[in-house]
Write an enzyme that holds these catalytic residues in place. Structure first.
Site, PDB file in Angstrom:
ATOM      1  N   MET A   1      10.416  13.245   6.121  1.00 50.11           N
ATOM      2  CA  MET A   1      10.957  14.452   5.527  1.00 50.11           C
ATOM      3  C   MET A   1      12.475  14.491   5.669  1.00 50.11           C
ATOM      4  O   MET A   1      13.080  13.577   6.217  1.00 50.11           O
ATOM      5  CB  MET A   1      10.309  15.683   6.167  1.00 50.11           C
ATOM      6  CG  MET A   1       8.909  15.957   5.628  1.00 50.11           C
ATOM      7  SD  MET A   1       8.170  17.442   6.324  1.00 50.11           S
ATOM      8  CE  MET A   1       7.704  16.827   7.933  1.00 50.11           C
ATOM      9  N   CYS A   2      13.062  15.563   5.216  1.00 46.14           N
ATOM     10  CA  CYS A   2      14.518  15.701   5.162  1.00 46.14           C
ATOM     11  C   CYS A   2      15.088  16.043   6.534  1.00 46.14           C
ATOM     12  O   CYS A   2      14.366  16.234   7.505  1.00 46.14           O
ATOM     13  CB  CYS A   2      14.892  16.792   4.168  1.00 46.14           C
ATOM     14  SG  CYS A   2      14.032  16.662   2.586  1.00 46.14           S
TER      15      CYS A   2
END
Length: 262
Positions: free
Chosen positions: A1-2
């Site tokens: 994920m970010c």
């Protein structure tokens, strides 16, 4: 994920040191290569830089690393796509106007089966769950307080309620700011540090860079840096608890949920 990076301070400050290490995670020391962005609040204005290229190879990111823009609130994001193609309109942070102020939002996580109706004032341009969530947050705030920006003691419970409902769809770490306050919600992983006198040196985890803040600050300066994972290896970072919505103002965190419950 970010991954997320935020800064909130009591005097305009540049984020070059933190951004240098953070942007290295966009393709050099980590796998977040699906775009990046950063927003700087300056008075009532806001500069937003985004690029669908990896942060480590983006000429725009190189400009930001070299250009000491001074701001009291900054939100940055490096993307590992979960929803939406790797295109410019899906890059965070996203910006909109509410109550005559710019609002900026960036999200780390994944909201599954999240398909809200977009019949309101705010509509997403891209295809991310993140921008949909941002539009929904602003829509709820605008409908609850149609005429004016409320006091923080009125705003916080409404934002907290919206946040909890959105977090039911999945991981919802986010940074949100109107240039006055920085709202920080932790779903899984977020950390912060407050730098103030007596200042010391800091060494980046991602780049072999050390900065002595004693040479760059005044005694009354105070800077809070928020990141998904700590950016330095010689400082003590505080982990935000899952479910917490903190408000940062002038370089200090406020847990309004705890305060309002007292």
């Amino acid at each position: 994920m970010c991954q997320l990076l935020g800064m909130n301070c009591n005097v305009p400050t540049d984020i070059c040191f933190s951004f240098e290490g953070f942007s290295a995670r966009g393709g050099k020391t980590d796998i977040h290569q699906d775009g990046w962005g950063i927003a700087f609040f300056e008075g009532l204005g806001c500069r937003i830089f985004i690029d669908s290229k990896p942060a480590i190879s983006s000429p725009v990111a190189d400009l930001v690393r070299r250009y000491p823009i001074h701001s009291t609130n900054v939100i940055a994001h490096i993307r590992k796509a979960t929803q939406g193609d790797i295109v410019l309109e899906n890059c965070h942070p996203f910006g909109r106007e509410l109550w005559g102020r710019y609002w900026v939002f960036a999200h780390n996580g994944n909201l599954e089966n999240f398909n809200p109706e977009s019949a309101g004032f705010y509509k997403p341009v891209g295809k991310t769950d993140s921008e949909k969530a941002f539009c929904l947050i602003l829509e709820k705030l605008r409908s609850t307080f149609p005429e004016y920006k409320p006091d923080l003691t009125e705003l916080y419970p409404v934002l907290n309620e919206i946040t909890k409902s959105l977090a039911e769809y999945g991981i919802f770490n986010y940074l949100l700011s109107d240039g006055e306050h920085l709202f920080v919600h932790c779903s899984t992983n977020l950390h912060y540090i407050v730098r103030q006198a007596p200042f010391a040196s800091a060494h980046s985890i991602d780049e072999d860079v050390t900065v002595d803040f004693r040479e760059l600050t005044n005694e009354g300066d105070r800077v809070a840096v928020i990141a998904t994972l700590p950016l330095t290896d010689n400082e003590v970072w505080t982990q935000i608890q899952p479910g917490e919505l903190l408000v940062f103002h002038e370089g200090l965190p406020i847990n309004f949920e705890r305060k309002l419950g007292d």
